[in-house]
Scaffold this active site. Sequence first.
Site, mmCIF file in Angstrom:
data_model
loop_
_atom_site.group_PDB
_atom_site.id
_atom_site.type_symbol
_atom_site.label_atom_id
_atom_site.label_comp_id
_atom_site.label_asym_id
_atom_site.label_seq_id
_atom_site.Cartn_x
_atom_site.Cartn_y
_atom_site.Cartn_z
ATOM 1 N N GLN A 100 0.821 -1.209 0.000
ATOM 2 C CA GLN A 100 0.000 0.000 0.000
ATOM 3 C C GLN A 100 0.857 1.262 0.000
ATOM 4 O O GLN A 100 0.536 2.236 -0.681
ATOM 5 C CB GLN A 100 -0.917 -0.020 1.237
ATOM 6 C CG GLN A 100 -2.070 0.948 1.189
ATOM 7 C CD GLN A 100 -2.990 0.775 2.392
ATOM 8 O OE1 GLN A 100 -3.023 1.622 3.288
ATOM 9 N NE2 GLN A 100 -3.728 -0.311 2.436
ATOM 10 N N PRO B 86 -5.824 -5.949 4.949
ATOM 11 C CA PRO B 86 -6.368 -6.702 3.808
ATOM 12 C C PRO B 86 -5.531 -7.948 3.522
ATOM 13 O O PRO B 86 -4.301 -7.896 3.506
ATOM 14 C CB PRO B 86 -6.251 -5.698 2.646
ATOM 15 C CG PRO B 86 -6.166 -4.353 3.291
ATOM 16 C CD PRO B 86 -5.447 -4.569 4.582
ATOM 17 N N ASP C 147 -10.494 3.835 1.610
ATOM 18 C CA ASP C 147 -9.386 4.714 1.969
ATOM 19 C C ASP C 147 -8.209 4.568 1.007
ATOM 20 O O ASP C 147 -7.468 5.523 0.769
ATOM 21 C CB ASP C 147 -8.929 4.452 3.409
ATOM 22 C CG ASP C 147 -8.360 3.058 3.599
ATOM 23 O OD1 ASP C 147 -7.134 2.929 3.692
ATOM 24 O OD2 ASP C 147 -9.146 2.098 3.666
ATOM 25 N N GLN C 148 -8.056 3.385 0.388
ATOM 26 C CA GLN C 148 -6.922 3.166 -0.518
ATOM 27 C C GLN C 148 -7.045 3.966 -1.813
ATOM 28 O O GLN C 148 -6.035 4.281 -2.446
ATOM 29 C CB GLN C 148 -6.796 1.683 -0.841
ATOM 30 C CG GLN C 148 -6.396 0.820 0.355
ATOM 31 C CD GLN C 148 -6.145 -0.624 -0.051
ATOM 32 O OE1 GLN C 148 -5.250 -0.913 -0.830
ATOM 33 N NE2 GLN C 148 -6.962 -1.527 0.450
ATOM 34 N N HIS D 52 -10.293 5.786 8.521
ATOM 35 C CA HIS D 52 -9.112 5.670 7.672
ATOM 36 C C HIS D 52 -9.226 6.616 6.462
ATOM 37 O O HIS D 52 -8.243 7.235 6.045
ATOM 38 C CB HIS D 52 -8.940 4.225 7.178
ATOM 39 C CG HIS D 52 -8.111 3.385 8.099
ATOM 40 N ND1 HIS D 52 -8.627 2.789 9.223
ATOM 41 C CD2 HIS D 52 -6.804 3.043 8.061
ATOM 42 C CE1 HIS D 52 -7.673 2.117 9.843
ATOM 43 N NE2 HIS D 52 -6.552 2.252 9.150
#
Length: 349
Positions: free
Chosen positions: A103, A130, A294-295, A317
């Site tokens: 990430q 994840p 959030d990613q 997040h």
Amino acid sequence: MTEIFELDGSYLEGGGQILRIAITLSAVKKVPIRIKNIRGGRSKPGLMEQHLRGIELVRDMCTAEVKGAELGSTEVEFHPGEIKGGDFTAQVKTAGSISLLLQVALPCALFATAPCTLTLRGGTNAEMAPQVDYVTEVFRPILEKFGATFDFELLRRGYYPKGGGEVKVTINNIAKLNPVDITTQGDVTDVYGWSFVAGTLPISMNHRMANSAASILNKISKKVYIERYKEDRKIAPDNCAGIIVVAETDTHCILGASAIGNRDEFSEDTGKRAAEELLKVVESGACVDDHSQDQIIILMALAKGKSLVKVGDITMHTKTAIFVVEAMTEVKFEIIPSGSNNIIQCSGS
């Protein structure tokens, strides 16, 4: 000399999310940064093994000068150089998440001067991050909507508490990320997943997880296919059980959920946890689930143009990611209520 940017790592979520987003943006935008009060919102503040290895990975990718990068440190300075291509390695000695290493490094690799190959070692399937299967089967298709992707090779599974997993990720650099409009969920067309056990655990456990999940997911599809298997001992010698479930729609939304088994829970309840999480996001009408929500903030911020994504409730997040992006760039986000959901909107840089 560019003025150094200071950030308080105890703000909002107060954990590793601020650190990951800040280090990534520092590298991509070539902004020197000083992060104070790292993980100030946690009971044990400061850099843990996983966070330190993430910083070191990005440091190597952009030949950065770093101060304070040591276990337990609550303040780090990061002075980035140009992100270059090549082969890079990061190893978390614990079961710290490989997914979280990826990430922090993935956006950097996308904007490198040449393709990158990342060899990442640590935990592949953990409860508080994840699972790598979610990253490849749910997050990667979302990333592809932005015009980027990666190749992924699983060499070994690593589970709590030993870790020891290993993956190889190859990322081609790109000229730009494309904006996205992901605001219509549509109708569910496919529901599927994977239920696994590893080590000495009996295969009957994953049948119980899968059957329990399928009985719940039949509410959104009459055809639910969950693959059940036992991991090869050569790839996964340690004990673990888990499940990943996915729903796809006719507008090409992809939503996921997962759960890891534990000693204090029946296998049926593990499957139920994952299925109920996926059912909730499908029934909400959101177009991405909470784990991808959030990613995608940094992807939206770095994309060239206006992006809109429909989500459910804005997670902490996500609020944290937006805070860091807005603090470090000129990008501004807008949260637009849409019934029981929200649309996240921004014009990327």
